[in-house]
Design a protein around this motif. Structure first.
Motif, PDB file in Angstrom:
ATOM      1  N   THR A  14     -13.253  -3.103  40.808  1.00  0.00           N
ATOM      2  CA  THR A  14     -13.192  -3.650  39.452  1.00  0.00           C
ATOM      3  C   THR A  14     -12.468  -4.989  39.429  1.00  0.00           C
ATOM      4  OG1 THR A  14     -13.199  -1.414  38.511  1.00  0.00           O
ATOM      5  CG2 THR A  14     -12.426  -3.195  37.094  1.00  0.00           C
ATOM      6  N   VAL A  15     -11.324  -5.036  40.118  1.00  0.00           N
ATOM      7  CA  VAL A  15     -10.562  -6.287  40.172  1.00  0.00           C
ATOM      8  C   VAL A  15     -11.368  -7.372  40.874  1.00  0.00           C
ATOM      9  CG1 VAL A  15      -8.510  -7.370  41.134  1.00  0.00           C
ATOM     10  CG2 VAL A  15      -8.329  -5.137  40.038  1.00  0.00           C
ATOM     11  N   LEU A  16     -12.025  -6.998  41.974  1.00  0.00           N
ATOM     12  CA  LEU A  16     -12.824  -7.977  42.704  1.00  0.00           C
ATOM     13  C   LEU A  16     -13.955  -8.524  41.836  1.00  0.00           C
ATOM     14  CD1 LEU A  16     -13.301  -9.369  45.400  1.00  0.00           C
ATOM     15  CD2 LEU A  16     -14.765  -7.453  46.066  1.00  0.00           C
ATOM     16  N   PHE A  17     -14.637  -7.639  41.120  1.00  0.00           N
ATOM     17  CA  PHE A  17     -15.717  -8.079  40.235  1.00  0.00           C
ATOM     18  C   PHE A  17     -15.186  -9.012  39.142  1.00  0.00           C
ATOM     19  CE2 PHE A  17     -17.972  -7.396  36.203  1.00  0.00           C
ATOM     20  CZ  PHE A  17     -19.228  -7.856  36.554  1.00  0.00           C
ATOM     21  N   LEU A  18     -14.045  -8.623  38.547  1.00  0.00           N
ATOM     22  CA  LEU A  18     -13.481  -9.452  37.492  1.00  0.00           C
ATOM     23  C   LEU A  18     -13.093 -10.832  38.008  1.00  0.00           C
ATOM     24  CD1 LEU A  18     -11.248  -6.866  35.579  1.00  0.00           C
ATOM     25  CD2 LEU A  18     -13.418  -7.841  34.836  1.00  0.00           C
ATOM     26  N   PHE A  19     -12.509 -10.900  39.215  1.00  0.00           N
ATOM     27  CA  PHE A  19     -12.104 -12.195  39.760  1.00  0.00           C
ATOM     28  C   PHE A  19     -13.317 -13.041  40.139  1.00  0.00           C
ATOM     29  CE2 PHE A  19      -7.803 -10.483  40.233  1.00  0.00           C
ATOM     30  CZ  PHE A  19      -7.056 -11.603  39.910  1.00  0.00           C
ATOM     31  N   ILE A  20     -14.380 -12.403  40.665  1.00  0.00           N
ATOM     32  CA  ILE A  20     -15.599 -13.160  40.977  1.00  0.00           C
ATOM     33  C   ILE A  20     -16.207 -13.718  39.695  1.00  0.00           C
ATOM     34  CG2 ILE A  20     -17.964 -12.942  41.818  1.00  0.00           C
ATOM     35  CD1 ILE A  20     -16.941 -10.983  43.907  1.00  0.00           C
ATOM     36  N   ALA A  21     -16.281 -12.863  38.668  1.00  0.00           N
ATOM     37  CA  ALA A  21     -16.802 -13.344  37.385  1.00  0.00           C
ATOM     38  C   ALA A  21     -15.927 -14.459  36.824  1.00  0.00           C
ATOM     39  CB  ALA A  21     -16.882 -12.182  36.395  1.00  0.00           C
ATOM     40  N   LEU A  22     -14.607 -14.293  36.955  1.00  0.00           N
ATOM     41  CA  LEU A  22     -13.695 -15.327  36.471  1.00  0.00           C
ATOM     42  C   LEU A  22     -13.887 -16.623  37.246  1.00  0.00           C
ATOM     43  CD1 LEU A  22     -11.304 -16.184  34.707  1.00  0.00           C
ATOM     44  CD2 LEU A  22      -9.780 -15.227  36.445  1.00  0.00           C
ATOM     45  N   ALA A  23     -14.074 -16.500  38.566  1.00  0.00           N
ATOM     46  CA  ALA A  23     -14.292 -17.696  39.376  1.00  0.00           C
ATOM     47  C   ALA A  23     -15.559 -18.414  38.951  1.00  0.00           C
ATOM     48  CB  ALA A  23     -14.365 -17.313  40.856  1.00  0.00           C
ATOM     49  N   GLY A  24     -16.653 -17.661  38.740  1.00  0.00           N
ATOM     50  CA  GLY A  24     -17.894 -18.289  38.303  1.00  0.00           C
ATOM     51  C   GLY A  24     -17.742 -18.993  36.965  1.00  0.00           C
ATOM     52  N   ALA A 187     -10.159 -20.355  46.732  1.00  0.00           N
ATOM     53  CA  ALA A 187      -9.062 -19.868  47.571  1.00  0.00           C
ATOM     54  C   ALA A 187      -7.943 -19.270  46.718  1.00  0.00           C
ATOM     55  CB  ALA A 187      -8.515 -21.016  48.427  1.00  0.00           C
ATOM     56  N   SER A 188      -7.642 -19.914  45.574  1.00  0.00           N
ATOM     57  CA  SER A 188      -6.589 -19.382  44.691  1.00  0.00           C
ATOM     58  C   SER A 188      -6.975 -18.014  44.153  1.00  0.00           C
ATOM     59  CB  SER A 188      -6.346 -20.359  43.538  1.00  0.00           C
ATOM     60  OG  SER A 188      -5.937 -21.624  44.020  1.00  0.00           O
ATOM     61  N   LEU A 189      -8.239 -17.860  43.757  1.00  0.00           N
ATOM     62  CA  LEU A 189      -8.685 -16.566  43.261  1.00  0.00           C
ATOM     63  C   LEU A 189      -8.674 -15.516  44.356  1.00  0.00           C
ATOM     64  CD1 LEU A 189     -11.625 -17.692  40.945  1.00  0.00           C
ATOM     65  CD2 LEU A 189      -9.385 -16.852  40.253  1.00  0.00           C
ATOM     66  N   PHE A 190      -9.028 -15.909  45.580  1.00  0.00           N
ATOM     67  CA  PHE A 190      -8.993 -14.953  46.691  1.00  0.00           C
ATOM     68  C   PHE A 190      -7.572 -14.471  46.953  1.00  0.00           C
ATOM     69  CE2 PHE A 190      -8.440 -14.151  51.261  1.00  0.00           C
ATOM     70  CZ  PHE A 190      -9.348 -13.110  51.430  1.00  0.00           C
TER      71      PHE A 190
END
Length: 494
Positions: A14-24, A187-190
């Motif tokens: 869930t966190v990974l999906f949210l961060f990917i969506a946030l990055a996009g 990189a910051s989001l990762f």
């Protein structure tokens, strides 16, 4: 463990999906915002370029377009800024002329509404107008009226990011700075994802400990208390959950202990009932069998004696069954007192009069004392009569000949105090805590005084509990016993 891992995996994905969506969203928003900001700067810096260009060259001569002057102007402007395209419009937005290669301009007119909005100095930039070389697309621009013989003859329309500018912007998308910015964001989001997962791992360890404790408790024998105890005051919801689990374990243990006590009481009750039923039944059976077998050989006096004993035991058996039924009914959750207000002294006098005959037979004086005969109580009159009957019957069985029993009624604040006191041999301090238990009879009680079934005082206690009252016992060896309870005067108990 599996449950913990499933929960952690769900949180991680869930966190990974949210961060990917946030990055996009962040990359897209940053790109669009940067582009729009760049266009705003371009339009703001070049806002007056058309005005200055129109002032330098006479673009209309004899009410006709001065084509050489327009080409020279376009040459100078594009020499300074290659992405600027120059068009000469009439007052309706029709393109009169331009200095671009033949066939590259695909529109004959542009919309005037954005142009007039641009001429309003208070308008917010950027403002987009038609790009004549790319129908359907918009571009930032600058515009200035062109005068001929002192009157407006048209507009000088300069597109600031036309076809050549568009290609330049697309080429800049692959620039090092843009790539570096995008890589920095990713990189910051990762790093944020990794740190977040580590934090979730630390937090879920406490949840894993709670899960392991509950599982061990569930699979164990429920002996001992759980080790999970939340902090006081709790720091977070996990501490509250730990406290709730601990309280739940205590409640479960308490309920299990209560069930064990109930089971133990039930076993004792069955044993006591069996014993109390067996004795009169055995006696009745013996005497009846004797009458059947030897009836013709017995005298009339012996028959009457045998029948009298059998009747006595049958009566005792009936009383025991009745008391058991009454106590069982009182202990059921459906039994509630029928509250009513009545004068207590009248009930006491009726009860004393009922027992006076038995008292006279045994030379026992039974009296009632009430300084205020008008005292009233709020209670169930039938239940209170049962309490008085049982207490007087108990006092009669434990008071020797020549003794006395006294009922005393006295007001105390909002209550009425009722005391039943006898001059019997008293109750030992060892027996007092148990006298309200079912079928309890002291071991030292003489056989002549064991006619009771051990249920009368249990019924008294239960009735008073239903009236939100208690019964206290005061006793001294060889000096008698007093039972004291209270009833409300004017209001129902809540």
């Amino acid at each position: 463990m599996k449950l913990h891992y499933r929960l952690y995996t769900k949180i991680a994905f869930t966190v990974l999906f949210l961060f990917i969506a946030l990055a996009g969203v962040l990359l897209y928003t940053t790109s669009k915002t940067s582009e729009r900001y760049s266009l705003e700067i371009t339009q703001r810096v070049n806002r007056d370029i058309a005005l200055h260009a129109a002032e330098d060259m006479p673009l209309f001569e004899n009410d006709a377009v001065n084509q050489p002057a327009l080409k020279e102007l376009a040459h100078h402007v594009m020499f300074i800024n290659p992405i600027v395209e120059v068009y000469l419009l009439d007052l309706q937005g029709n393109i009169l002329s331009h200095a671009l290669p033949h066939g590259t301009v695909e529109m004959n007119a542009v919309a005037m509404q954005p142009l007039l909005q641009f001429l309003d100095k208070s308008a917010e930039l950027p403002i987009f107008g038609d790009d004549p070389r790319n129908p359907g697309e918009q571009a930032v621009f600058s515009i200035s009226p062109v005068m001929s013989n002192g009157v407006p003859a048209g507009y000088l329309y300069t597109v600031l990011n036309g076809g050549s500018g568009k290609g330049l912007r697309e080429s800049l998308q692959d620039s090092y700075n843009l790539r570096a910015g995008a890589q920095t964001i990713i990189a910051s989001l990762f790093v944020a994802v990794v740190i977040g997962l580590l934090i979730f791992s630390v937090l879920t360890k406490r949840l894993q400990h709670l899960l392991a404790t509950v599982r061990n408790y569930r699979e164990g024998s429920y002996e001992g208390r759980m080790e999970v105890v939340g902090r006081t005051p709790p720091r977070d919801e996990l501490d509250e959950l730990g406290t709730a689990i601990y309280d739940m374990s205590l409640r479960i243990e308490s309920q299990i202990q209560a069930l064990e006590d109930v089971d133990h009481t039930r076993r004792e009750l069955i044993a006591n009932v069996s014993h109390d039923l067996r004795t009169p039944l055995a006696s009745m059976q013996g005497y009846i069998e004797t009458l059947i077998v030897k009836g013709e050989d017995l005298s009339d006096e012996q028959r009457r004696q045998f029948l009298g004993v059998a009747h006595k035991h049958s009566k005792r058996l009936n009383e025991l069954v009745s008391e058991l039924f009454e106590l069982s009914k009182l202990e059921s959750s459906s039994t509630e007192p029928k509250w009513e207000k009545f004068p207590l002294m009248e009930l006491v006098h009726d009860t004393v009069q009922e027992f006076s005959l038995r008292g006279n037979e045994r030379d026992i004086d039974i009296t009632a004392q009430c300084p205020d005969s008008s005292a009233t109580v709020v209670a169930d009159i039938a239940m209170i009569q049962r309490v008085l009957d049982n207490l007087l019957d108990n006092a009669m069985r434990h008071t020797p000949r020549g003794g006395s029993i006294r009922l005393t009624i006295r007001r105390e604040d909002e209550r009425v105090r009722i005391e039943v006191k006898d001059t019997g041999r008293g109750i030992s301090s060892h027996d007092i805590p148990h006298i309200f238990d079912r079928f309890y009879r002291p071991d030292t009680e003489p056989a002549s005084e064991s006619e009771g079934h051990g249920l009368g005082l249990a019924i008294v206690k239960r009735i008073l509990e239903l009236h939100r009252s208690t019964v206290d016992v005061y006793s001294e060896p060889d000096r008698g016993t007093a039972f004291v309870f209270w009833l409300p005067q004017h209001r129902l108990p809540v």
